[in-house]
Scaffold this active site. Sequence first.
Site, PDB file in Angstrom:
ATOM      1  N   GLY A   1      52.363 -21.349  61.807  1.00  0.00           N
ATOM      2  CA  GLY A   1      52.416 -20.579  60.330  1.00  0.00           C
ATOM      3  C   GLY A   1      51.388 -20.970  59.473  1.00  0.00           C
TER       4      GLY A   1
ATOM      5  N   GLY B   1      48.048 -24.203  53.448  1.00  0.00           N
ATOM      6  CA  GLY B   1      47.531 -24.373  54.608  1.00  0.00           C
ATOM      7  C   GLY B   1      47.986 -23.905  55.756  1.00  0.00           C
TER       8      GLY B   1
ATOM      9  N   ASP C   1      58.424 -22.047  43.248  1.00  0.00           N
ATOM     10  CA  ASP C   1      58.275 -21.061  44.236  1.00  0.00           C
ATOM     11  C   ASP C   1      59.422 -21.003  45.316  1.00  0.00           C
ATOM     12  OD1 ASP C   1      56.658 -19.071  45.378  1.00  0.00           O
ATOM     13  OD2 ASP C   1      55.541 -20.405  46.621  1.00  0.00           O
TER      14      ASP C   1
END
Length: 355
Positions: free
Chosen positions: A78, A83, A205
């Site tokens: 993923g 990154g 987030d």
Amino acid sequence: MADKSSNTTLLPPPDNKVVERFRALPTQTLREYSRFTDLYKDLSVLEHVLEGSEKPSKLPYPLFQFITENFSDDRRIGHNELGEYFKGVMQVVAVTKVHGSLNISDVIFHHQIGKMMTAKHPNIIRFLGYCSDVAEQELVMDGEVTTAEKWERLLCFEYLSNGNLSKHISDELSGLEWHTRYQIIKGICEGLSYLHKEKFIVHMDLKPASILLDDDMVPKITDFGISEIFRFQGIITLISQPTGGNITLQSEYSAPEINFGGSITSRKVDIYSLGVIIIELVTGSKKKPSIANQVLRRWEQRWNGSSKCTPLRHQVIRCLELAESCLNKDPNRRPFAWDIIHELNKMVNEANAYR
């Protein structure tokens, strides 16, 4: 290069888990090490960190190359704003290869590393080590092979087999049972409370993709340093202030004050995100249900009139009420994570008393 059998003669008797795990690997994957003893030493350090006998530390770049098979596509699992993610050959570790284009300063990078190293909680992802070093890379120019130096930053975490929470979201009539969803909600709150109260960290987030699940479906919060790195770098992009080429952290889980110049470092930003996640776990949708009783009826249909569902009805309704309080437009009127934990524990006690 010597064959595998000649390399392994340099090792102590094969009673170490490191040796057992790597004995079967192809010889060519050892090419980053001049001697197998170097590999054994580095792997032993990582093994000790996994066992808890050593603290997370800086690890050499060749070790990360080795455990990701040189960051091969087969190992890639993923990516996100920070990154790419790779699953290690050890099966229990995952490696994040930070985008070189982010150009993160050493001060900011090591500041975040320090936070991750000290964050230890059952509902927080385990940080195992990192690399921040210059690595040589082979380049082909005009048909000739040359080498160039590139700054590499890598992060190593525990690998969790059940992936992130977004893969397990479903409506009331399918997917995870209510007890599992309830425990996931509670676990997320426990982890968030730890970050807020003990470590003074605001995630900024929080979303299902940043919540991983282990074999027992225990949630573990990850990526809590990513948004802060972006904030320090000054590259956060808000939907109301678009600037080409920057990273966008705004999402359906973001608090409304982010669009209006509010404090994005307030703990209440995470609480708003938590509210959306709770609704999604209860109903399968991010949207607040207009009629809570419709959600309850769907759960009762799944429970099929079980006598155990009486206290569970209260849990469903109360979770939706808690989520709604998290979504208050006024950040000051949103609860703290520990307030929600108190309510969740109280409902568990009530359910136990009912039995």
